[in-house]
Write a protein that holds these residues in place. Structure first.
Motif, mmCIF file in Angstrom:
data_model
loop_
_atom_site.group_PDB
_atom_site.id
_atom_site.type_symbol
_atom_site.label_atom_id
_atom_site.label_comp_id
_atom_site.label_asym_id
_atom_site.label_seq_id
_atom_site.Cartn_x
_atom_site.Cartn_y
_atom_site.Cartn_z
ATOM 1 N N ARG A 85 65.316 18.659 31.392
ATOM 2 C CA ARG A 85 66.107 17.740 31.429
ATOM 3 C C ARG A 85 67.345 18.043 32.314
ATOM 4 O O ARG A 85 67.993 19.167 32.509
ATOM 5 C CB ARG A 85 66.822 16.982 30.525
ATOM 6 N N ASP A 139 55.682 7.134 28.695
ATOM 7 C CA ASP A 139 57.010 7.201 29.327
ATOM 8 C C ASP A 139 58.226 6.554 28.619
ATOM 9 O O ASP A 139 59.357 7.084 28.615
ATOM 10 C CB ASP A 139 56.631 6.382 30.520
ATOM 11 N N LEU A 186 59.541 9.351 26.300
ATOM 12 C CA LEU A 186 60.295 10.626 27.034
ATOM 13 C C LEU A 186 61.571 10.113 27.728
ATOM 14 O O LEU A 186 62.557 10.809 27.811
ATOM 15 C CB LEU A 186 59.379 11.509 27.812
ATOM 16 N N GLY A 187 61.455 8.904 28.180
ATOM 17 C CA GLY A 187 62.450 8.094 29.035
ATOM 18 C C GLY A 187 63.595 8.101 28.035
ATOM 19 O O GLY A 187 64.789 8.265 28.630
ATOM 20 N N GLY A 241 65.493 11.435 27.541
ATOM 21 C CA GLY A 241 66.342 11.705 28.456
ATOM 22 C C GLY A 241 67.822 11.298 28.346
ATOM 23 O O GLY A 241 69.242 11.936 28.837
ATOM 24 N N LEU A 298 60.218 10.717 35.535
ATOM 25 C CA LEU A 298 59.547 11.561 34.594
ATOM 26 C C LEU A 298 58.233 12.255 35.448
ATOM 27 O O LEU A 298 57.491 11.962 36.370
ATOM 28 C CB LEU A 298 59.167 10.605 33.416
ATOM 29 N N THR A 328 54.249 13.462 32.152
ATOM 30 C CA THR A 328 53.882 12.911 30.943
ATOM 31 C C THR A 328 52.165 12.146 31.090
ATOM 32 O O THR A 328 51.501 12.056 30.241
ATOM 33 C CB THR A 328 54.843 11.764 31.123
ATOM 34 N N ILE A 341 62.118 15.816 33.085
ATOM 35 C CA ILE A 341 63.059 14.522 33.173
ATOM 36 C C ILE A 341 64.236 14.507 34.080
ATOM 37 O O ILE A 341 65.125 15.481 33.791
ATOM 38 C CB ILE A 341 63.502 14.121 31.696
#
Length: 250
Positions: A26, A49, A52-53, A56, A149, A152, A172
């Motif tokens: 990150r 997404d 994982l978004g 962040g 990203l 992913t 990220i």
């Protein structure tokens, strides 16, 4: 806004990341505000997404409310989770309601996650952006946080089987806030946002630790075998035509 569902979902996701031993990198997390509303604009290359978004924003101890397809809220499994995490259902044929809800969330100091491309990019490069992102930010009076990203798409994306191989690197990247106002031309502001995110995407791809020539998950412009943007657009049109045909069938 009470969050009884979101924390255990995050705990489950963290456990899954640990089991998979994802190598998550990150950068730019200092740009996520500790308080106040902001619109998080994310590129769209995978079905995971939104997970994982949201990850962040965790270093800033913030939760992201994602705008997502309405069908997910009607599903008996995902529906209770989506509603419990206070995500925003989007009905593409009646988008005004979701737009208003997102603006209300932003004005109330929430982080709202959006995918300006609307759908997953088969080329893994940026598609054209919808102007709704900059219009929402301007109306709510909040900044846009660009987020990129990468990696992913190797886990779960269109036209490819799921692959949750362990030890996979995930990137990220969060950029500096972008300010838009009601005086800005939406088309110009959207082009500026897309240009910024395109530069961030290029940096993320080049910094990624794996660059195998011909890899299906690598854009054609970087030596991969993913569809070119033009080929991806053709595949998108064919997919939409097939969906329309299925709806017409008795």
């Amino acid at each position: 806004m009470r969050d009884l569902v979101y924390p255990p979902v995050i705990a489950f996701a963290k456990t899954a990341f640990t089991v998979l031993d994802l190598k998550i990198r990150r950068t730019g997390t200092e740009h996520v505000p500790r308080t106040g509303g902001a619109l998080v604009a994310i590129n769209h290359i995978s079905y995971v997404d939104f997970i994982l978004g949201g990850f962040g924003a965790l270093p800033a101890k913030r939760l992201v409310r994602f705008m997502a397809k309405e069908v997910l809220f009607r599903n008996k499994y995902s529906g209770p989770l989506m509603r419990g995490m206070h995500h925003i259902p989007v009905d593409r044929e009646a988008g005004a309601a979701s737009y208003r809800t997102a603006v209300e969330y932003l004005r109330a100091g929430e982080l709202v996650g959006v995918f300006p491309e609307a759908t997953i990019s088969r080329s893994f490069e940026l598609k054209e952006f919808k102007s709704g992102t900059v219009r929402m930010a301007a109306e709510a009076g909040v900044p846009i946080l660009p987020m990129i990203l990468w990696g992913t798409q190797r886990m779960f994306t269109k036209d490819h089987p799921r692959d949750f191989t362990r030890h996979r690197p995930i990137s990220i990247s969060i950029g500096a806030p972008i300010t838009v106002t009601a005086d800005d031309d939406p088309a110009e502001a959207t082009a500026r946002l897309r240009s910024t995110m395109a530069g961030m995407l290029d940096e993320s791809i080049r910094a990624y630790p794996e660059q195998p020539p011909g890899a299906w998950w690598l854009p054609a412009a970087y030596g991969g075998s993913a569809p070119t943007p033009a080929e991806a657009e053709r595949l998108d049109r064919e997919e939409l035509a097939e969906r329309a045909e299925r709806r017409r069938r008795p």
